[in-house]
Scaffold this motif. Structure first.
Motif, PDB file in Angstrom:
ATOM      1  N   TYR A  82       0.824  -1.124   0.021  1.00  0.00           N
ATOM      2  CA  TYR A  82       0.076  -0.002   0.119  1.00  0.00           C
ATOM      3  C   TYR A  82       0.977   1.419   0.151  1.00  0.00           C
ATOM      4  CZ  TYR A  82      -3.724   3.261   1.370  1.00  0.00           C
ATOM      5  OH  TYR A  82      -4.505   4.153   1.407  1.00  0.00           O
ATOM      6  N   LYS A  83       1.699   1.453   0.921  1.00  0.00           N
ATOM      7  CA  LYS A  83       2.673   2.600   0.950  1.00  0.00           C
ATOM      8  C   LYS A  83       3.939   1.950   1.731  1.00  0.00           C
ATOM      9  CE  LYS A  83       2.531   7.395   2.267  1.00  0.00           C
ATOM     10  NZ  LYS A  83       1.701   8.590   2.813  1.00  0.00           N
ATOM     11  N   SER A  84       5.115   2.649   1.289  1.00  0.00           N
ATOM     12  CA  SER A  84       6.370   2.635   1.730  1.00  0.00           C
ATOM     13  C   SER A  84       6.603   3.991   2.675  1.00  0.00           C
ATOM     14  CB  SER A  84       7.476   2.345   0.986  1.00  0.00           C
ATOM     15  OG  SER A  84       7.278   0.891   0.142  1.00  0.00           O
ATOM     16  N   PHE A  85       7.322   3.743   3.801  1.00  0.00           N
ATOM     17  CA  PHE A  85       7.821   4.957   4.585  1.00  0.00           C
ATOM     18  C   PHE A  85       9.478   4.644   4.970  1.00  0.00           C
ATOM     19  CE2 PHE A  85       3.461   4.748   5.711  1.00  0.00           C
ATOM     20  CZ  PHE A  85       3.048   5.890   5.812  1.00  0.00           C
ATOM     21  N   PRO A  86      10.047   5.936   4.927  1.00  0.00           N
ATOM     22  CA  PRO A  86      11.511   5.811   5.343  1.00  0.00           C
ATOM     23  C   PRO A  86      11.461   5.326   6.866  1.00  0.00           C
ATOM     24  CG  PRO A  86      10.937   8.041   5.083  1.00  0.00           C
ATOM     25  CD  PRO A  86       9.877   7.219   4.668  1.00  0.00           C
ATOM     26  N   LEU A  87      12.455   4.741   7.424  1.00  0.00           N
ATOM     27  CA  LEU A  87      12.534   4.308   8.696  1.00  0.00           C
ATOM     28  C   LEU A  87      12.435   5.386   9.767  1.00  0.00           C
ATOM     29  CD1 LEU A  87      13.113   1.851  10.515  1.00  0.00           C
ATOM     30  CD2 LEU A  87      15.547   2.313  10.442  1.00  0.00           C
ATOM     31  N   SER A  88      12.944   6.771   9.514  1.00  0.00           N
ATOM     32  CA  SER A  88      12.477   7.900  10.327  1.00  0.00           C
ATOM     33  C   SER A  88      11.036   8.184  10.512  1.00  0.00           C
ATOM     34  CB  SER A  88      13.170   9.040   9.644  1.00  0.00           C
ATOM     35  OG  SER A  88      12.951   9.478   8.332  1.00  0.00           O
ATOM     36  N   GLU A  89      10.261   7.654   9.322  1.00  0.00           N
ATOM     37  CA  GLU A  89       8.705   7.820   9.717  1.00  0.00           C
ATOM     38  C   GLU A  89       7.953   6.825  10.227  1.00  0.00           C
ATOM     39  OE1 GLU A  89       7.150   9.604   6.199  1.00  0.00           O
ATOM     40  OE2 GLU A  89       8.949  11.198   5.937  1.00  0.00           O
ATOM     41  N   ALA A  90       8.675   5.810  11.059  1.00  0.00           N
ATOM     42  CA  ALA A  90       7.974   4.705  11.596  1.00  0.00           C
ATOM     43  C   ALA A  90       6.572   5.185  12.238  1.00  0.00           C
ATOM     44  CB  ALA A  90       8.812   3.834  12.424  1.00  0.00           C
ATOM     45  N   ALA A  91       6.448   6.222  12.998  1.00  0.00           N
ATOM     46  CA  ALA A  91       5.386   6.627  13.735  1.00  0.00           C
ATOM     47  C   ALA A  91       4.228   6.770  12.847  1.00  0.00           C
ATOM     48  CB  ALA A  91       5.659   7.797  14.478  1.00  0.00           C
TER      49      ALA A  91
END
Length: 254
Positions: free
Chosen positions: A226-235
């Motif tokens: 569905y979507k990928s996030f950088p590790l820094s945006e885990a929240a």
């Protein structure tokens, strides 16, 4: 998780079933839990496969022994596990029922192979299952709800049916009427991946590579991200997951 695995000084792209601690740039993984990236799949998309593939194969197929021609009900059909289970069950010749909480999610499930979609917010899934199966019920149920669905799951099973519980979103405690099990010769089981031994995980991983990876290589089972996030945006990734608006997997990319 994705990364590189050195074998005889040759760098190979791999994905892996982790023991935990996947929110990291580097991880240590037991050799038996490493899988080659499937042909034609990007390294990032390959990260969506090991956890769901090992969960689905070990529960539905290795334990509950879903076979060609049988019927499968998946609760949470639009989830990462659900979207994978739909595809591999259809590939192996089963009729697939799913529950989900919106028509959009049900439409997506049908687009990847689900035969029957049930909106749990507006329909009684027990009645719909009975209607669609001529009153018999399904052969296998993969359940993430636990207590709140327990009695209804038993009512939805055919004779010799198998219920496999992998989550407790609907609670952990419920009343058990043993007559429901005896009357239809039902089997109820539960398990997770995290608590299994490395040896047991290695057996599952080997089975997945043998039985699931060919379906991915053939394009019959595809990553649903569905979507990928950088590790820094885990929240932020967790907020999306908790909103239950997504379909398929949410990835963190280091």
């Amino acid at each position: 998780m994705n990364g590189y695995y050195d074998m005889r000084c040759v760098a190979s792209q791999v994905c892996a079933l982790l023991a935990g601690g996947g929110y990291a740039e580097k991880v240590a993984v037991a050799e038996g839990q490493v899988l080659p990236v499937p042909p034609g799949i990007s390294l990032k998309d390959a990260a969506s496969f090991p956890e769901v593939a090992c969960t689905v194969w070990s529960t539905i197929f290795m334990t509950s022994r879903l076979s060609k021609g049988e019927t499968l009900l998946i609760h949470g059909g639009s989830s990462g596990i659900g979207t994978f289970a739909i595809q591999i069950a259809k590939y192996l010749g089963s009729r697939v029922f799913v529950t989900a909480g919106s028509e959009e999610k049900l439409a997506f499930c049908k687009s990847i192979g689900a035969d029957v979609g049930i909106n749990y917010k507006t329909e009684d899934f027990v009645a719909r299952v009975k209607e669609e199966t001529g009153g018999q019920g399904v052969d296998v149920i993969l359940d993430c709800m636990g207590a709140s669905y327990y009695q209804r799951n038993l009512a939805s099973l055919n004779f010799d049916g198998r219920l496999f519980i992998i989550g407790f979103q609907g609670g952990v405690s419920t009343e058990l009427d043993l007559r429901a099990l005896f009357g239809k010769r039902l089997t109820v089981q539960a398990a997770g991946l995290r608590s299994r031994s490395p040896e047991n995980k290695a057996v599952i991983v080997a089975e997945v590579e043998k039985n699931v990876w060919p379906a991915i290589a053939e394009g019959k089972v595809k990553p649903v991200v569905y979507k990928s996030f950088p590790l820094s945006e885990a929240a932020e990734a967790h907020r999306l997951m908790e909103s239950s608006q997504h379909i398929g997997k949410i990835l963190l990319v280091a």
